[in-house]
Design a protein around this motif. Structure first.
Motif, mmCIF file in Angstrom:
data_model
loop_
_atom_site.group_PDB
_atom_site.id
_atom_site.type_symbol
_atom_site.label_atom_id
_atom_site.label_comp_id
_atom_site.label_asym_id
_atom_site.label_seq_id
_atom_site.Cartn_x
_atom_site.Cartn_y
_atom_site.Cartn_z
ATOM 1 N N LEU A 28 0.860 -1.189 0.000
ATOM 2 C CA LEU A 28 0.000 0.000 0.000
ATOM 3 C C LEU A 28 0.889 1.230 0.000
ATOM 4 O O LEU A 28 1.935 1.258 0.647
ATOM 5 N N ALA A 95 -5.598 -0.285 5.728
ATOM 6 C CA ALA A 95 -4.177 -0.396 6.073
ATOM 7 C C ALA A 95 -3.914 -1.288 7.280
ATOM 8 O O ALA A 95 -3.063 -2.193 7.211
ATOM 9 N N VAL A 160 -0.723 4.631 6.357
ATOM 10 C CA VAL A 160 -0.110 3.524 5.628
ATOM 11 C C VAL A 160 1.321 3.289 6.089
ATOM 12 O O VAL A 160 1.714 2.159 6.414
#
Length: 495
Positions: A28, A95, A160
């Motif tokens: 991510l 996340a 993230v």
């Protein structure tokens, strides 16, 4: 680490998928420059940059999919787009799940406050390591995964990156993570998916009002760490409060877990029996629930008495032994850029400190005044594109406590440096007899001016940047270190 995109989509009740959902996600990121094959790129709309503009670049780098709030007309073909109402909220859900919720299995210690977070977190980490508990660090200076330092760009990273760091720490065998938790991170929920075990409040003084607008809103953002401390399934939670800070009384009423207090009064769990602050060290005798502690530290200043007490409160809450705490703190020499003495062969004392708030400046100037035999110099400025209400307040503090002021730039960013100085100088119109004020927008020139005019027995405090080795200008960021500037100047004088 990898998960099927469809598994992530199941977490989002309202979304529109354009393209193939049968993709494997291996990473991510919110930064198109770090996209790699298999990435899910989250296109955030920021104040200055809109991530949707970089969908093409993300696709070229191999992104498998992108999380978006809108579908541009020039959206790249072949890139699966997941449209949601709020990409930031969706990211906060995805996340932690993607990285298997590391913030729920690691022992998490959060430290929040206007000043003192960096010193406090470093003390806590060093004692935990010495006591045999592998510990990661997330803070203003850097992120530490084992012995690996990673440069830090925010006090608390975005959601993230934070989850990615926590995952790496868990994989590296960390048992604990101690982290600085900023008011921005709490207000913007960057800490989503983390269950804290122990939380420390250092203090709350004026800062970040460009973002929070009022001190009440700023305090309420800090309060979120303590209000949610009781959430989740972990056992043995505790809060630690600085009882001498007025905000502690408010936050104590909002937390649902047991708490310890520290302060100067003997009605606290931790308080000084005595302390002696010297030029380069201090002797501190503390009463604590684990017994009295006799500490000789290579840091100084009353503000560091508070930092040490708060850190000890956290360590005692985590059941770390008195002996382990004393063993590490005896001789503790501080962290870079926090009341750091610079020795470059000069005939006077030079101190570099990160103080960039009115309270921070008052603390370090008061300590510097205590060790000054001659004149006390202060070099300071105020950051651009940040809380401008504190600019005249910082000027007033420096004029009251120092003898010689050199007012300069400190990361002006997009603002005109001279305009920032104008705001500071609204508090510097009436300079008392015997004091001087010098205005030099160029920070290098300002440092050299102070170093050239200081005399033996003087103290020169260079405030605002501390450990930072850069200066953020309107159109670029340049390498700049206050400490290096001092060393370079004195090296030049001896050539």
């Amino acid at each position: 680490m990898q998960k099927n995109l469809q598994t992530l989509l199941n977490l989002l009740p309202e979304k529109i998928v354009l393209g193939d959902p049968d993709r494997v996600i291996t990473d991510l990121t919110i930064d198109s420059r770090t996209v790699q094959p298999g990435s899910l790129f989250v296109a955030l709309k920021g104040v200055h940059v809109d991530g949707h503009r970089f969908l093409g670049k993300a696709a070229e780098a191999g992104a498998a999919a992108a999380l978006v709030e809108e579908v541009p007309d020039d959206a790249p073909a072949g890139l699966t787009l997941v449209r949601v109402a709020d990409a930031r909220v969706a990211m906060e859900v995805i996340a932690p799940f993607f990285y298997d919720y590391p913030g729920k299995s690691l022992r998490m210690i959060g430290v929040t406050g206007t000043n003192g977070k960096t010193t406090s977190t470093n003390i806590i980490r060093r004692v935990l390591l010495a006591a045999g508990h592998p510990c990661g660090l997330i803070g203003t200076i850097n992120v530490m995964i084992g012995d690996e330092p990673i440069p830090s760009h925010n006090t608390t990273p975005d959601t993230v990156d934070l989850q990615k760091f926590l995952y790496r720490m868990k994989e590296a065998g960390c048992e604990y993570v101690v982290m600085e938790v900023s008011s921005h991170a709490l207000a913007l929920n960057r800490v989503a998916g983390i269950e804290y075990d122990t939380a420390l409040l250092t203090n709350i003084t004026e800062d970040h009002l460009d973002f929070h607008k009022t001190m009440e809103a700023y305090r309420d953002a800090k309060s979120l760490l303590f209000e949610h401390l009781g959430d989740g399934a972990k056992q043995g939670k505790c809060a630690v409060f600085n009882a001498d800070d007025p905000s502690s009384a408010v936050l104590e009423g909002r937390t649902k877990v047991p708490f310890l207090t520290y302060g100067m009064g003997s009605d606290n769990d931790i308080y000084p029996l005595s302390y002696e602050v010297g030029a380069k060290a201090m002797h501190l005798r503390l009463h604590t629930p684990a017994g009295d502690m006799d500490l000789h530290l290579k840091i100084t200043g009353k503000f560091n008495v508070y930092n040490v007490m708060g850190a000890i409160g956290v360590l005692l809450a985590e059941k770390i032994s008195r002996d382990d705490i004393v063993r590490v703190l005896d001789g503790f020499a501080g962290v870079p850029g926090r009341f750091e003495l610079v020795e470059a062969g000069q005939p006077y004392t030079v101190i570099v400190d990160y103080a960039h708030t009115p309270d921070g400046l008052e603390n370090v100037l008061s300590t510097a005044r205590h060790i000054t035999k001659g004149r006390l110099w202060v070099l300071f400025g105020c950051g651009g594109d940040r809380d401008n209400k504190k600019r005249p307040i910082m000027g007033e503090v420096c004029l009251r406590l120092a003898d010689d002021l050199v007012v300069t730039s400190d990361n002006p960013r997009s603002e005109d440096p001279e305009r920032i100085l104008d705001m500071i100088f609204t508090a510097l119109r009436d300079v008392p007899a015997g004091k001087t004020v010098t205005r030099l927008a160029d920070r290098r020139e300002a440092i050299r001016y102070a170093l050239a005019h200081a005399a033996a027995d003087d103290v020169v405090l260079i405030a605002g940047k501390g450990h930072e080795d850069y200066q953020i200008l309107k159109d670029k960021t340049i390498h700049f270190s206050d400490k290096e500037e001092v060393e370079t100047y004195w090296k030049g004088t001896r050539v």
